[in-house]
Write an enzyme that holds these catalytic residues in place. Structure first.
Site, PDB file in Angstrom:
ATOM      1  N   ASP A   1     -32.266  34.143  67.947  1.00 24.57           N
ATOM      2  CA  ASP A   1     -32.419  32.576  69.487  1.00 24.57           C
ATOM      3  C   ASP A   1     -32.867  33.493  70.048  1.00 24.57           C
ATOM      4  OD1 ASP A   1     -32.050  30.307  68.736  1.00 24.57           O
ATOM      5  OD2 ASP A   1     -30.622  30.156  68.953  1.00 24.57           O
TER       6      ASP A   1
ATOM      7  N   LYS B   1     -35.056  24.317  59.362  1.00 21.58           N
ATOM      8  CA  LYS B   1     -34.649  25.950  59.450  1.00 21.58           C
ATOM      9  C   LYS B   1     -34.690  26.284  57.619  1.00 21.58           C
ATOM     10  CE  LYS B   1     -33.745  25.550  64.660  1.00 21.58           C
ATOM     11  NZ  LYS B   1     -32.485  25.502  65.950  1.00 21.58           N
TER      12      LYS B   1
ATOM     13  N   GLN C   1     -26.493  26.236  66.503  1.00 22.43           N
ATOM     14  CA  GLN C   1     -27.210  25.205  66.821  1.00 22.43           C
ATOM     15  C   GLN C   1     -26.775  24.821  68.276  1.00 22.43           C
ATOM     16  OE1 GLN C   1     -30.187  25.026  65.839  1.00 22.43           O
ATOM     17  NE2 GLN C   1     -31.235  22.961  67.495  1.00 22.43           N
TER      18      GLN C   1
HETATM   19  N1  GUN Z   1     -31.592  23.858  70.541  1.00 24.01           N
HETATM   20  C1  GUN Z   1     -32.625  23.255  71.325  1.00 24.01           C
HETATM   21  N2  GUN Z   1     -33.253  24.212  70.820  1.00 24.01           N
HETATM   22  C2  GUN Z   1     -33.259  25.768  70.515  1.00 24.01           C
HETATM   23  C3  GUN Z   1     -33.422  26.645  69.881  1.00 24.01           C
HETATM   24  O1  GUN Z   1     -34.406  27.134  69.441  1.00 24.01           O
HETATM   25  N3  GUN Z   1     -32.233  27.201  69.245  1.00 24.01           N
HETATM   26  C4  GUN Z   1     -30.454  27.094  69.172  1.00 24.01           C
HETATM   27  N4  GUN Z   1     -29.945  27.380  68.561  1.00 24.01           N
HETATM   28  N5  GUN Z   1     -30.899  25.904  69.318  1.00 24.01           N
HETATM   29  C5  GUN Z   1     -31.192  24.998  70.269  1.00 24.01           C
END
Ligand code: GUN
Length: 292
Positions: free
Chosen positions: A121, A54, A98
């Protein structure tokens, strides 16, 4: 059966990211550099890889990024303080913590503390509501948004189709079902889960199957109606001594036996995974535009 269409998430993600790069350059000309803060608590190796990707994507698009890595012992209050600081930071338009955090963290409370206008998100209750209301000012969770984009650019018509989403998480299953049933997509949707009776039979009804359970190769050939479209959201690490890193990645779908039956299918890796990051960048751009 003829060969299925392989839905190439890597290629589609690359084109979404190209658009993002162009739009970011326009915003920068107007004095706004889109900024994303990514917070990782603990040392989960898969999460470290995702967070790294990311942050790298931000660099490639000319976004500002902040990577905040906190030890696994970080307390709820300490994490809350970090989130509140990011809420107040004008260089940050998107905030992502995350998931999953360590078990002592109340994740829902953390998500609620994020300024909903920065919740790229799409997990904050305000954005969940906006998705249900089909309000475009909300943020759509990145993985289901990526699945929909992949279907759309691949020319797969969802209108009037039977869709079965396996998995009821707030990250993928539920938002995916809302997107498929929306006035834009017009599918007829079933959400299946671990207590669903006769899951193979329910799946066999589907023109479109979305597998988001996190169980390696759970969806078998006899679950699939010939000609169905299969979207595999799973990214599972399975021990494999023949690989240098000691594991291989596999989806929730038994690809080798399922693919010959499908009209279209996503590979793992290279299907939904790259789309998630592309849609996160899209959401960050949207946040930067909306916040100014
Ligand atoms: N863990 C797995 N997928 C995601 C996501 O799309 N966002 C976040 N913050 N954590 C994740």
């Amino acid at each position: 059966m003829s060969k299925p269409q392989i839905l190439d998430g890597k290629a589609v993600a690359a084109s979404v990211l190209d658009e993002c790069r162009t739009e970011a350059a326009e915003l920068v000309k107007n004095g706004i550099t889109p900024g994303l803060a990514v917070v990782l608590v603990g040392e989960d190796p898969a999460s470290q890889v995702y967070v790294g990707s990311k942050v790298r994507a931000c660099g490639e698009l000319g976004f500002h990024s902040k990577k905040i890595e906190l030890p696994a012992e970080t307390t709820q209050d300490e994490l809350l303080k970090v989130v509140l600081e990011l809420n107040a930071d004008p260089s940050v338009h998107g905030i992502l913590v995350q998931s999953p955090p360590p078990p002592h963290i109340d994740e829902e409370a953390i998500v609620r503390a994020i300024d909903s206008r920065k919740d790229v998100d799409g997990f904050h209750p305000e954005n969940v509501a906006k998705l249900a209301l089909e309000d475009p000012t909300g943020f759509v969770p990145c993985t289901p948004a990526g699945c929909m984009k992949l279907l759309e650019v691949s020319g797969i018509d969802t209108s009037g189709k039977e869709a079965v989403v396996i998995g009821r998480s707030m990250i993928v299953g539920k938002p995916m079902a809302l997107l498929l049933v929306s006035k834009k997509a017009n599918a007829t949707v079933t959400i299946a889960h671990s207590r669903t009776a006769d899951l193979p039979g329910v799946c066999r009804r589907a023109d479109i199957v979305v597998a988001a359970v996190g169980r390696p190769e759970m969806v078998k050939a006899d679950w699939i109606k010939p000609g169905a479209v299969v979207i595999d959201v799973g990214i599972n690490r399975v021990d494999d001594a023949s690989k240098k890193r000691g594991y291989r990645l596999t989806g929730d779908v038994a690809y080798e036996e399922v693919a010959p039956l499908c009209s279209a299918i996503t590979p793992v890796p290279g299907g939904v995974g790259p789309m998630t990051i592309a849609m996160l960048m899209r959401n960050t751009l949207q946040a930067a535009k909306q916040l100014g």
